[in-house]
Design a protein around this motif. Sequence first.
Motif, PDB file in Angstrom:
ATOM      1  N   GLN A 135       1.601   6.249  -1.231  1.00 57.86           N
ATOM      2  CA  GLN A 135       2.638   5.521  -0.416  1.00 57.86           C
ATOM      3  C   GLN A 135       2.278   4.193   0.308  1.00 57.86           C
ATOM      4  OE1 GLN A 135       4.344   8.430   2.343  1.00 57.86           O
ATOM      5  NE2 GLN A 135       5.339   6.835   3.617  1.00 57.86           N
ATOM      6  N   LEU A 136       1.088   4.067   0.639  1.00 60.21           N
ATOM      7  CA  LEU A 136       0.585   2.910   1.337  1.00 60.21           C
ATOM      8  C   LEU A 136       0.663   1.754   0.232  1.00 60.21           C
ATOM      9  CD1 LEU A 136      -0.574   1.600   3.836  1.00 60.21           C
ATOM     10  CD2 LEU A 136      -2.743   2.155   2.987  1.00 60.21           C
ATOM     11  N   PHE A 137       0.321   1.836  -0.851  1.00 59.30           N
ATOM     12  CA  PHE A 137       0.178   1.168  -1.750  1.00 59.30           C
ATOM     13  C   PHE A 137       1.727   0.571  -2.371  1.00 59.30           C
ATOM     14  CE2 PHE A 137      -3.729   1.080  -4.871  1.00 59.30           C
ATOM     15  CZ  PHE A 137      -4.580   1.221  -3.822  1.00 59.30           C
ATOM     16  N   GLY A 141      -0.863   5.930  -8.471  1.00 60.30           N
ATOM     17  CA  GLY A 141      -1.630   7.284  -8.606  1.00 60.30           C
ATOM     18  C   GLY A 141      -2.744   7.205  -9.601  1.00 60.30           C
ATOM     19  N   ALA A 142      -2.376   6.739 -10.603  1.00 60.40           N
ATOM     20  CA  ALA A 142      -3.607   6.603 -11.641  1.00 60.40           C
ATOM     21  C   ALA A 142      -4.555   5.305 -11.109  1.00 60.40           C
ATOM     22  CB  ALA A 142      -2.789   5.770 -12.929  1.00 60.40           C
ATOM     23  N   ARG A 166      -5.781  11.044   9.880  1.00 59.21           N
ATOM     24  CA  ARG A 166      -4.789  10.387   9.118  1.00 59.21           C
ATOM     25  C   ARG A 166      -5.331   9.167   8.265  1.00 59.21           C
ATOM     26  NH1 ARG A 166      -1.866   7.238  12.181  1.00 59.21           N
ATOM     27  NH2 ARG A 166      -3.215   7.530  13.837  1.00 59.21           N
ATOM     28  N   VAL A 167      -4.915   9.008   7.018  1.00 57.72           N
ATOM     29  CA  VAL A 167      -5.308   7.871   6.097  1.00 57.72           C
ATOM     30  C   VAL A 167      -4.530   6.618   6.802  1.00 57.72           C
ATOM     31  CG1 VAL A 167      -4.661   6.718   4.094  1.00 57.72           C
ATOM     32  CG2 VAL A 167      -5.419   9.304   3.963  1.00 57.72           C
ATOM     33  N   ILE A 168      -5.313   5.713   7.275  1.00 59.42           N
ATOM     34  CA  ILE A 168      -4.898   4.281   7.776  1.00 59.42           C
ATOM     35  C   ILE A 168      -5.262   3.035   7.158  1.00 59.42           C
ATOM     36  CG2 ILE A 168      -4.711   5.559  10.004  1.00 59.42           C
ATOM     37  CD1 ILE A 168      -7.422   4.101  10.883  1.00 59.42           C
ATOM     38  N   GLY A 169      -6.182   3.349   6.131  1.00 62.05           N
ATOM     39  CA  GLY A 169      -6.299   2.077   5.226  1.00 62.05           C
ATOM     40  C   GLY A 169      -7.257   2.341   3.930  1.00 62.05           C
ATOM     41  N   THR A 170      -7.465   1.444   3.071  1.00 60.25           N
ATOM     42  CA  THR A 170      -8.081   1.609   1.821  1.00 60.25           C
ATOM     43  C   THR A 170      -8.753   0.230   1.366  1.00 60.25           C
ATOM     44  OG1 THR A 170      -8.440   2.592  -0.474  1.00 60.25           O
ATOM     45  CG2 THR A 170      -6.194   1.361   0.299  1.00 60.25           C
ATOM     46  N   ALA A 177      -7.571  -4.111  -3.605  1.00 58.04           N
ATOM     47  CA  ALA A 177      -6.664  -3.131  -3.216  1.00 58.04           C
ATOM     48  C   ALA A 177      -6.806  -2.794  -1.723  1.00 58.04           C
ATOM     49  CB  ALA A 177      -6.889  -1.816  -4.093  1.00 58.04           C
ATOM     50  N   MET A 178      -6.896  -3.807  -1.006  1.00 58.26           N
ATOM     51  CA  MET A 178      -7.212  -3.547   0.586  1.00 58.26           C
ATOM     52  C   MET A 178      -5.754  -3.401   1.134  1.00 58.26           C
ATOM     53  SD  MET A 178      -9.750  -5.037   3.459  1.00 58.26           S
ATOM     54  CE  MET A 178      -8.962  -6.505   3.911  1.00 58.26           C
ATOM     55  N   ALA A 179      -5.748  -2.391   1.924  1.00 57.11           N
ATOM     56  CA  ALA A 179      -4.404  -2.303   2.584  1.00 57.11           C
ATOM     57  C   ALA A 179      -4.734  -1.413   3.717  1.00 57.11           C
ATOM     58  CB  ALA A 179      -3.488  -1.384   1.670  1.00 57.11           C
ATOM     59  N   VAL A 180      -4.158  -1.777   4.973  1.00 54.00           N
ATOM     60  CA  VAL A 180      -4.171  -1.203   6.181  1.00 54.00           C
ATOM     61  C   VAL A 180      -2.729  -0.804   6.787  1.00 54.00           C
ATOM     62  CG1 VAL A 180      -5.066  -1.409   8.533  1.00 54.00           C
ATOM     63  CG2 VAL A 180      -6.239  -2.341   6.678  1.00 54.00           C
TER      64      VAL A 180
END
Length: 157
Positions: free
Chosen positions: A18-20, A37-38, A61-65, A85-88
């Motif tokens: 969802q974040l992506f 997902g893949a 909770r997931v807050i970033g990657t 693939a950095m997202a916050v």
Amino acid sequence: MQVVRLGQVQWAVEPLVQLFQEAWPQWYGEGGNGDAGADLSACLSPDTLPIAFVALSDDGRVIGTAALKHESLGSELGFGPWLAAMAVSPSERGRGVGSALVAAVETAASELGFDAIYTSTDEAARLITRLGWEDTGRRVQSQRGSIAVFRRSLVLS
């Protein structure tokens, strides 16, 4: 907040999808060519690239990657490996999440024996520069336009 490898919290793949999709709707959203997902499932290894990291809030909770990958936007320049693939989560920005994710990727790259890592970014350019990354002067084209390529030396001088 804590940062862990995605392989340790495989349940986090779903919220990261969802974040992506929110972060890169042209690629991962409806009608896009990406498969979040893949891409995330490919990052479950604990010690071979690609490796993804997940930032979790104090309440889990997931807050970033962010990920350490062999290839990313800019690989065509012959550089690598890549912070990618950095997202916050928007509500968590400005709270040190991005810095913690970058530090985790830098540490992993150093432990794997890499002398330097690269990233291509426009949105996180201020953060990356503040953390000591150098602009290579090279640019690549993304769906959002021209973006800068940065390098971080992992060799202590």
